[in-house]
Design a protein around this motif. Structure first.
Motif, mmCIF file in Angstrom:
data_model
loop_
_atom_site.group_PDB
_atom_site.id
_atom_site.type_symbol
_atom_site.label_atom_id
_atom_site.label_comp_id
_atom_site.label_asym_id
_atom_site.label_seq_id
_atom_site.Cartn_x
_atom_site.Cartn_y
_atom_site.Cartn_z
ATOM 1 N N ALA A 14 0.903 -1.396 -0.091
ATOM 2 C CA ALA A 14 -0.075 0.052 0.075
ATOM 3 C C ALA A 14 0.898 1.172 0.015
ATOM 4 N N PHE A 15 1.198 1.729 -1.154
ATOM 5 C CA PHE A 15 1.767 3.125 -1.092
ATOM 6 C C PHE A 15 0.814 4.289 -0.900
ATOM 7 N N GLN A 187 0.732 -6.185 -9.185
ATOM 8 C CA GLN A 187 0.270 -5.408 -7.909
ATOM 9 C C GLN A 187 1.384 -4.593 -7.539
ATOM 10 N N SER A 190 1.588 -1.730 -9.948
ATOM 11 C CA SER A 190 0.292 -1.018 -10.022
ATOM 12 C C SER A 190 0.194 0.093 -8.670
ATOM 13 N N GLU A 191 0.548 -0.422 -7.579
ATOM 14 C CA GLU A 191 0.525 0.443 -6.602
ATOM 15 C C GLU A 191 1.799 1.406 -6.766
ATOM 16 N N PRO A 194 0.002 4.074 -10.263
ATOM 17 C CA PRO A 194 -1.459 3.612 -10.223
ATOM 18 C C PRO A 194 -2.112 4.366 -11.667
ATOM 19 N N ALA A 197 -2.186 1.215 -13.957
ATOM 20 C CA ALA A 197 -2.482 -0.162 -13.150
ATOM 21 C C ALA A 197 -3.116 -0.975 -14.047
#
Length: 334
Positions: A14-15, A187, A190-191, A194, A197
Motif C-alpha cells: 500500500a503506497f 500488484q 500498480s501500487e 496507479p 495500473a
C-alpha cells in the motif's frame, strides 16, 4: 519519495505516496524474472537485468554499470536471498529506498524444502517409500490457488549461508509459481504507478493465460515419460518435476551446485546400477566426466538440461522458451 516494499508483504502493498511522474525504474535479478516482469510492463518500459544470461545466481560480483542500475531503481524484483544470498546486503547498500519484492514470498506460490540426500524418494527401494501427501499434488488452473498452502516462508531459517534445511529457491521452474509471481509483479507496479495500473493488470492476465497454456502443452508432451528413471546433475528441478509429475531418482550435486563428495557419488552409482536408471541429465556448465563416472560404463541416454536458459535471448518470450527447451531435453531421454 520512493516507498520500500518489505519482503513477504507483497499481498498487502500500500503506497501512501503519490505516483512517480514516470514509469518506475525496475531492476530484476536474472533472465527468468526479467521475462515475467517484461510481460507485465509491456510497452510501458523495459526492466534492467543484473545477471548476464547463463550466470549462476548463487554467487556474483556486480559490475559498476549494474551497481548504478540498482542505485537508480524504484523497484527490484528478485527470487530472494534463498537463491542469491549475496544480493541481500547489496540491495540494502545500493537500493535501500527502492521497493524490494522477493518473489519466492509471493502469495499463492509453491515452496518446496531442499532435498538433502543423493537418492530421492523415487530412487529408494519400494519398501522405503513414504506415503505421499496429497496436498503436494499440483492441480492445474489459472490461479494456482492450491500453491498457497505450500508457502512456509514465515517459518524458515535465515538462509544467508544457503542452508540445505530451508526452501529450495529454484521455484521459477514451476509455471504455477510464475503465474503467482506475475500477479505479485502487477500488484507492486500498480501500487507504485496507479496511472498505469489497468495496463499492468491486463498484461498480467494475458501472461497468466499464456502460462496456463504453456503448462498444459508441456504436460501433454511429457506424459509419455511418466515413470522415466533418470538422475540429474544439479538438484535444481524438483519444481519442474512436481509440476509435470516427472520425479528424478537422485542428484549428483546439491541444490546450490556445490561439488559432490566421494560418498555421494558411490551412493548414486549403486542406485543407478540397482534401480536401472536409463538417463543421465547433465548441464552446460558442469564437468561431463562426473556423469560418466556415475554411469560406470553402463549404456544409458544422456541429455543436457539448462535451468537458466543460457542460449536464449532475454525478453518477454524467454520464460516460455526456457521451459519448452527443458521439456525437449527430457524428451531426449527416450
Amino acid at each position: 519519495m520512493k516507498k520500500a516494499i518489505p519482503c513477504g508483504i507483497v499481498a498487502a502493498i500500500a503506497f501512501s505516496a503519490p505516483a512517480w511522474a514516470e514509469v518506475p525504474q525496475v531492476v530484476t535479478d536474472f533472465a527468468p524474472v526479467h521475462s515475467l516482469v517484461s510481460q507485465v510492463m509491456g510497452d510501458l518500459g523495459e526492466p534492467d537485468m543484473l545477471l548476464p544470461p547463463g550466470v549462476s545466481p548463487h554467487g556474483y560480483s556486480l559490475r559498476p554499470s549494474q551497481a548504478r542500475a540498482l542505485a537508480r531503481a524504484d523497484i527490484v524484483f528478485w527470487v530472494g536471498p534463498e537463491l542469491a544470498p549475496w544480493m541481500e546486503s547489496t540491495l540494502e547498500t545500493l537500493a535501500g529506498d527502492a521497493g524490494n519484492v522477493a518473489l519466492l514470498e509471493a502469495p499463492g506460490g509453491r515452496a518446496l524444502p531442499f532435498r538433502e540426500s543423493a537418492v530421492f524418494e523415487a530412487g529408494l527401494p519400494s519398501e522405503d517409500h513414504e506415503e505421499h501427501d496429497e496436498g503436494d499434488d499440483h492441480d492445474e488452473g489459472d490461479d494456482h490457488e492450491d500453491h498457497a498452502e505450500h508457502n512456509d516462508h514465515a517459518d524458515t531459517e535465515d538462509h544467508a549461508d544457503h542452508a540445505h534445511d530451508g526452501i529450495d529457491p529454484h521455484a521459477w521452474l514451476d509455471p504455477g509459481n510464475a503465474a503467482a509471481w506475475v500477479s505479485a509483479i502487477a500488484q507492486a507496479l500498480s501500487e507504485a504507478d496507479p496511472d498505469n495500473a489497468a495496463t499492468y493488470s491486463a498484461n498480467a492476465k494475458t501472461a497468466r493465460g499464456d502460462l496456463a497454456r504453456l503448462e498444459a502443452d508441456i504436460s501433454a508432451r511429457l506424459e509419455p515419460l511418466h515413470g522415466l528413471r533418470f538422475v540429474v546433475f544439479h538438484d535444481a528441478y524438483q519444481y519442474f518435476e512436481t509440476a509435470f509429475e516427472l520425479p528424478s531418482m537422485g542428484a549428483i550435486s546439491l541444490g546450490d551446485a556445490t561439488d559432490p563428495g566421494a560418498a555421494r557419488i558411490s551412493q548414486l552409482r549403486s542406485m543407478v546400477r540397482e534401480a536401472g536408471v536409463t538417463c543421465l541429465a547433465a548441464e552446460p556448465q558442469f564437468d561431463p566426466a562426473l556423469v560418466e563416472t556415475l554411469a560406470g560404463g553402463a549404456e544409458m541416454a544422456t541429455t543436457i538440461l539448462d535451468p537458466l536458459g543460457t542460449t536464449l535471448e532475454p525478453g518477454p518470450g524467454f520464460y516460455a522458451a526456457m521451459l519448452s527447451d527443458l521439456a525437449d531435453s527430457f524428451l531426449a531421454c527416450r
